[in-house]
Design an enzyme around this catalytic site. Structure first.
Site, PDB file in Angstrom:
ATOM      1  CE  LYS A   2      -3.910   1.810   2.837  1.00  0.00           C
ATOM      2  NZ  LYS A   2      -4.801   1.306   3.869  1.00  0.00           N
TER       3      LYS A   2
ATOM      4  CB  SER B 222      -8.001   3.024   2.664  1.00  0.00           C
ATOM      5  OG  SER B 222      -6.986   2.711   3.641  1.00  0.00           O
TER       6      SER B 222
ATOM      7  CB  SER C 153      -8.259   0.439   5.769  1.00  0.00           C
ATOM      8  OG  SER C 153      -8.731   1.478   5.767  1.00  0.00           O
TER       9      SER C 153
END
Length: 598
Positions: free
Chosen positions: A217, A289, A313
């Site tokens: 990420k 996310s 997330s």
């Protein structure tokens, strides 16, 4: 007389104002006090703009704290001497910028005083099953779990360079469809893969992640490679040093192939390059996310990925994209060199295609680091062959018959019993758990304070009421007293979770049940989300609040998509969590199915 002063006098009861002002004028200023007199509140020089009774009357609506006319008048007359100076750090004249690496002095400790932490020993025994022959088909190799990929690389049936080139090609092929890649780390990946092959050939095998391509990420710093947070103001940000988790995976011999997408500043699935889509249902977002790690892992574009979670997330995209997401105990994995959204909530964890894969990654990234004051030394006790017989699995009967639970969730309770584990009915009080989000909103607004003042927030692609720009602006009007009360509620909730875990070894919950998603993120308990079956949906799903002007796609024929369940473990007891997860994964028998078209 200034306009504001005239307005103040016109809007204020002269008798009340006079009484307040007269009382205030009698207060001795610090310079008038004889030697040896202690300081007192309300004696500082007056600073800041004038405030009026009407200022407080309007503010009362925000904090829901009514004042009488007399109380309002006294507050208006004394604010500039008593309270306004407390904003000097931000408003000046002695402004002080706080560096982004500076954590708050207060630290959340998920372990309550007197509570015994598990486990008591370090042990890591991976499965020794034969991985079988190397597939002839590149696609079959790409979707293989790390448990197999690592054995093929260790025995030199598969080279890291071949596997790396395979994933790089797939990332380039499918990224236009998924929008899950922010930066392809092509040169670094090829250099690391070459080094891995040379080391393995020389007998210097580092372990199960050696030579395995992975993606992170894009909130983990990578030296000389952009780390953008998925947000327009940071798209040209290039760190000079690797984050600690990146360093540890480099040390394990893993090969970084991509910086993967995240919703801007770690919210949902829209970033400056667009929306990351779900490989199983490309008409909908991948959820966030950790959208990029979820989509890339599900589509067989990386061997594994690193995601992060503050309030769902890892869980949400793992659920949506049908992969395994492990959110470790708060404090187990250091966040040094990772974007801060919320100091007391942020967690980094693996996103993989199987339960054991997640544990292989967790072992490599665990351990305290001085750069993260919340990180702690901890033990990891995992044996892939451990029996789950007799494990007490708590579940909430009412939740299993309410949305968002499905028949897949209910079948998982039956699977628990069939595997020899013991289902135990549990319950929690009906408390206002959503009140805890005051902490998230306040910490987030503090973490990105500068962006709020320099106009950077206005550059973010999403400016809806449920996006960070609006939420962080609103957070400025939250009460500091209510923040402290939310912090006290947090401890009370942690005590309640300790009570529940005195009755059970783990919990089985619908993955997106709001109460438990909120509770366990704030208490710091680990969670494991894994695919448990499939459901049909007639409409695309979204992380965002409904917008009547932009309806989501609907389908005349329902679409088949994966559905996951979530296990919650005791603090630092990821080993038991994984043992139960492995048993359920084998029982469900759905982990190997792939999204069509990939």
């Amino acid at each position: 007389m200034s306009k504001s002063r005239r307005q103040f006098l016109a809007a204020t009861s002269l008798s009340l104002l006079g009484a307040a002002a007269a009382s205030f004028s009698k207060a001795q200023m610090s310079q008038d006090l004889p030697p040896g007199s202690p300081s007192a509140f309300g004696t500082a020089p007056a600073v800041g703009p004038d405030v009026t009774m009407s200022t407080f009357a309007e503010a009362e609506k925000l904090v829901q704290m009514p004042l009488s006319d007399g109380e309002r008048a006294m507050a208006a007359a004394s604010w500039r001497r008593t309270m306004a100076g407390l904003y000097e750090r931000r408003t000046g004249p002695r402004k002080l910028a706080l560096e982004v690496t500076l954590a708050p002095a207060s630290r959340w400790d998920p372990v309550l005083p007197g509570e015994k932490t598990l486990p008591q020993r370090d042990r890591f025994i991976r499965s020794n099953a034969n991985p079988g022959p190397l597939p002839a088909n590149d696609e079959d190799i790409a979707f293989a779990p790390v448990t197999q990929l690592s054995r093929w690389i260790e025995t030199r049936q598969l080279s890291s360079q071949r596997l790396t080139n395979l994933y790089l090609a797939r990332l380039q092929q499918f990224n236009p469809k998924l929008r899950c890649v922010i930066t392809l780390t092509h040169e670094l990946a090829l250099a690391q893969a070459k080094k891995a092959d040379e080391e393995i050939a020389a007998g210097k095998y580092r372990g199960p992640l050696h030579g395995i391509p992975w993606g992170t990420k894009d909130l983990l710093d990578t030296a000389g490679i952009p780390t953008t947070y998925g947000a327009e103001p940071f798209r040209n940000r290039v760190p000079s040093e690797d984050g600690v988790v990146v360093k540890r995976l480099h040390d394990a011999g893993a090969v970084l192939v991509a910086k993967l997408s995240l919703g801007a500043l770690a919210l949902n699935d829209i970033w400056f390059g667009g929306q990351t889509m779900n490989p199983w249902l490309p008409e909908e977002g991948a959820s966030g996310s950790s959208a990029g790690p979820g989509a890339a892992t599900a589509a067989g574009l990386v061997g594994f990925a690193i995601g992060s979670e503050t309030g769902g997330s890892i869980v949400s995209p793992s659920m949506r994209c049908g992969i395994t997401g492990l959110r470790p105990t708060y404090g187990r994995v250091p966040r040094t060199g990772a974007m801060t959204l919320c100091w007391s909530l942020d967690k980094l964890g693996p996103m993989t295609r199987s339960v054991e894969d997640a544990m292989l990654v967790l072992q490599a990234i665990s351990g305290a680091d001085a750069g993260d004051v919340a990180s702690v030394a901890s033990k990891l006790d995992f044996d892939a062959s451990t029996s789950v017989e007799g494990l007490r699995v708590g579940y909430f009967p009412a939740w299993m018959n309410e949305r968002p639970a499905t028949s897949v969730d209910r079948a998982a309770v039956d699977a628990v019993k069939n595997l020899g584990m013991v289902p135990v009915e549990v319950a929690i009080p009906d408390w206002p758990y959503g009140s805890l989000n005051l902490i998230l909103f306040a910490e987030g607004a503090a973490a990105f304070e500068e962006l709020g003042f320099n106009g950077g927030m206005s550059q973010l692609r999403v400016q809806t009421p449920d996006a960070w720009p609006n939420i962080f602006r609103e957070a400025r009007f939250l009460s500091a007293v209510d923040f402290v009360q939310a912090d006290r509620l947090r401890r009370k909730v942690a005590q309640e979770m300790a009570r529940i875990f005195s009755q059970v070894d783990l919990l089985l919950v619908p993955s997106l049940r709001d109460e438990m998603l909120t509770i366990t993120n704030f208490t710091g308990h680990p969670s494991l989300t894994l695919r448990a079956g499939f459901v049909e949906v007639s409409r695309a799903r979204s992380d965002w609040a409904p917008d009547a002007s932009m309806p989501l796609p609907s389908f005349t024929q329902p679409r088949r998509v994966p559905h996951g369940v979530t296990l919650i473990g005791r603090l630092f007891d990821e080993g038991t969590l994984a043992s139960a997860g492995l048993a359920l994964e084998r029982s469900f028998g759905v982990v190997g199915e792939r999204p069509p078209g990939f």
